[in-house]
Enzyme design. Structure first.
Site, PDB file in Angstrom:
ATOM      1  N   GLY A  80       0.858  -1.177   0.000  1.00 10.40           N
ATOM      2  CA  GLY A  80       0.000   0.000   0.000  1.00 10.40           C
ATOM      3  C   GLY A  80       0.900   1.235   0.000  1.00 10.40           C
ATOM      4  O   GLY A  80       1.800   1.368   0.835  1.00 10.40           O
ATOM      5  N   ARG A 114      10.454  -1.258  -4.651  1.00 13.26           N
ATOM      6  CA  ARG A 114       9.286  -1.371  -5.545  1.00 13.26           C
ATOM      7  C   ARG A 114       9.198  -0.082  -6.380  1.00 13.26           C
ATOM      8  O   ARG A 114       9.431   1.000  -5.864  1.00 13.26           O
ATOM      9  CB  ARG A 114       7.977  -1.603  -4.778  1.00 13.26           C
ATOM     10  CG  ARG A 114       7.891  -2.966  -4.109  1.00 13.26           C
ATOM     11  CD  ARG A 114       6.523  -3.188  -3.480  1.00 13.26           C
ATOM     12  NE  ARG A 114       5.521  -3.571  -4.468  1.00 13.26           N
ATOM     13  CZ  ARG A 114       4.223  -3.670  -4.197  1.00 13.26           C
ATOM     14  NH1 ARG A 114       3.771  -3.384  -2.956  1.00 13.26           N
ATOM     15  NH2 ARG A 114       3.351  -4.028  -5.144  1.00 13.26           N
ATOM     16  N   ASP A 164      -1.487   4.454  -6.324  1.00 11.48           N
ATOM     17  CA  ASP A 164      -0.055   4.332  -6.046  1.00 11.48           C
ATOM     18  C   ASP A 164       0.709   5.528  -6.591  1.00 11.48           C
ATOM     19  O   ASP A 164       1.788   5.849  -6.101  1.00 11.48           O
ATOM     20  CB  ASP A 164       0.469   3.033  -6.634  1.00 11.48           C
ATOM     21  CG  ASP A 164      -0.097   1.859  -5.853  1.00 11.48           C
ATOM     22  OD1 ASP A 164       0.549   1.441  -4.873  1.00 11.48           O
ATOM     23  OD2 ASP A 164      -1.224   1.435  -6.168  1.00 11.48           O
TER      24      ASP A 164
HETATM   25  O1  MRU Z   1       0.590  -4.228  -4.409  1.00  9.43           O
HETATM   26  P1  MRU Z   1      -0.005  -3.424  -3.304  1.00  9.43           P
HETATM   27  O2  MRU Z   1      -0.833  -4.217  -2.344  1.00  9.43           O
HETATM   28  O3  MRU Z   1       1.000  -2.547  -2.612  1.00  9.43           O
HETATM   29  O4  MRU Z   1      -1.026  -2.409  -4.054  1.00  9.43           O
HETATM   30  C1  MRU Z   1      -1.721  -1.489  -3.286  1.00  9.43           C
HETATM   31  C2  MRU Z   1      -2.677  -0.658  -4.064  1.00  9.43           C
HETATM   32  O5  MRU Z   1      -2.782  -0.716  -5.276  1.00  9.43           O
HETATM   33  C3  MRU Z   1      -3.470   0.363  -3.279  1.00  9.43           C
HETATM   34  O6  MRU Z   1      -4.727   0.566  -3.845  1.00  9.43           O
HETATM   35  C4  MRU Z   1      -2.708   1.687  -3.261  1.00  9.43           C
HETATM   36  O7  MRU Z   1      -1.383   1.471  -2.885  1.00  9.43           O
HETATM   37  C5  MRU Z   1      -3.335   2.695  -2.346  1.00  9.43           C
HETATM   38  S1  MRU Z   1      -3.123   2.262  -0.707  1.00  9.43           S
HETATM   39  C6  MRU Z   1      -3.840   3.493   0.183  1.00  9.43           C
END
Ligand code: MRU
Length: 351
Positions: A56, A98, A243
């Site tokens: 997230g 990432r 993101d």
């Molecule tokens: O791969 P992840 O679980 O890190 O992806 C997270 C998302 O796509 C969320 O929707 C985004 O980071 C927003 S979190 C407030």
């Protein structure tokens, strides 16, 4: 729920500075098991981000800020007054964990700006204060976004959410789930449909867990079930996080968000993106310039440790996609709501 560290297994404890260490609630194991991973080095934190122990965008940024404190402590112990030069390798490790969530780079840059103003003395106290401030600001921003987003919802209605943009993905309360929490409290939301969100199942495992704990009615669905649900009517909004948001309003979020956006527009359902301004990247002109992470194909070809696909057959595993600004009805930030985002409106918000 097991934990050897005296911290509550709660969605609000995704990343905690405890006992001079960074403690991460291991999101790979939730909801069946609650365990904290205590980290002493920035390298271990970078691995934990890459392995999605914490995930997230805002939560990744917060964890990275605390990891910079660990890096500074280590550099000061090793190099004393020469700590500033000695820390760069760890900062590079963190930045490489990432590629898509801009909060990671936003947090590292903010910590770097502070470092540049620090003397040769022990940098840890000042950097820890900054990391704690980043954490607290994120929590406060989510509360504000919750109110602003809830005010956009003419309820009561049902909504769909994708992935997990909750307390676990932030410093607490959540972005999209923050709006859902505030709107539910205001009687504007009846039920939430949470996409399972293959292959990592953030919807089934994390969003359903959070909402159930908050007493908010939630139903999990396969990612492919959203279309017929919208066609059946009764869905007022699709509410998601992000993101990275480009200067023109294009939105990067979990794979599957773009499909939801196209469906929402076709069915006359609103698309709301809730994200703090730390997720807006004005240095990126459009979604085409946002790096999209590709992860191990085995995440798609296996489930629960069992191989699903035939040997010798590969898989694609892009984990984010881009929703063009034209399909976004509003972007909710702690500074205000941008309806039908454009470059001019994003500039006005960020200036
Ligand atoms: O791969 P992840 O679980 O890190 O992806 C997270 C998302 O796509 C969320 O929707 C985004 O980071 C927003 S979190 C407030």
């Amino acid at each position: 729920m097991e934990t050897s560290i005296p911290l509550a297994v709660s969605p609000d404890n995704a990343a905690v500075w405890h006992d001079s260490r960074l403690c991460l609630l291991d999101q790979r194991m939730l909801p069946e098991r609650g365990a904290f991973l205590p980290l002493d080095t920035a390298a271990a934190a970078a691995r934990a981000i890459a392995d999605m122990v914490v995930r997230g965008a805002p939560a990744i940024g917060i964890a990275a800020a605390y990891a910079v404190v660990l890096a500074a402590r280590d550099a000061y112990v090793r190099s004393g007054a020469g700590w500033r030069a000695a820390i760069d390798r760890d900062l590079a490790l963190l930045a490489a964990s990432r590629p898509t969530a801009v909060n990671l780079f936003w947090a590292i840059e903010r910590m770097k700006r502070l470092m540049d103003g620090l003397s040769e003395q022990d940098p840890v106290p000042a950097l820890l204060d900054e990391a704690l401030a980043i954490h607290a600001e994120d929590r406060a921003a989510n509360r504000t976004m919750g109110e602003l987003g809830a005010a956009m919802i003419q309820g009561p209605t049902d909504v769909i959410t994708h992935c997990n943009a909750g307390a676990l993905a932030t410093g607490g309360y959540g972005t999209a789930l923050g709006v859902i929490r505030s709107a539910f409290a205001a009687g504007r939301i009846r039920r939430v449909y949470a996409d399972e969100t293959r292959p990592w199942m953030q919807g089934t495992r994390l969003t359903a867990w959070e909402l159930a704990q908050s007493g908010i009615p939630v139903t999990v669905q396969t990612d492919g079930a959203a279309a017929s649900l919208m066609a059946a009517g009764g869905i007022g909004w699709v509410i998601v996080g992000s993101d990275r948001i480009a200067a023109n309003g294009d939105v990067a979020n979990k794979i599957g968000t773009y499909a939801l956006a196209v469906l929402a527009r076709y069915h006359g359902v609103g698309l709301m993106v809730a994200a703090p301004t730390s997720t807006i990247d004005m240095l990126v002109a459009s979604g085409a310039d946002i790096p999209i992470e590709e992860r191990d194909p085995d995440e798609v070809l296996t489930c629960g440790g069992r191989r699903l696909g035939p040997e010798g057959v590969g898989a694609r595993n892009p984990v984010f996609d881009i929703t063009p600004a034209a399909l976004v009805d509003c972007i909710v930030t702690e500074r205000g709501v941008v309806e039908s985002p454009t470059l001019e409106k994003m500039r006005a918000l960020m200036d």
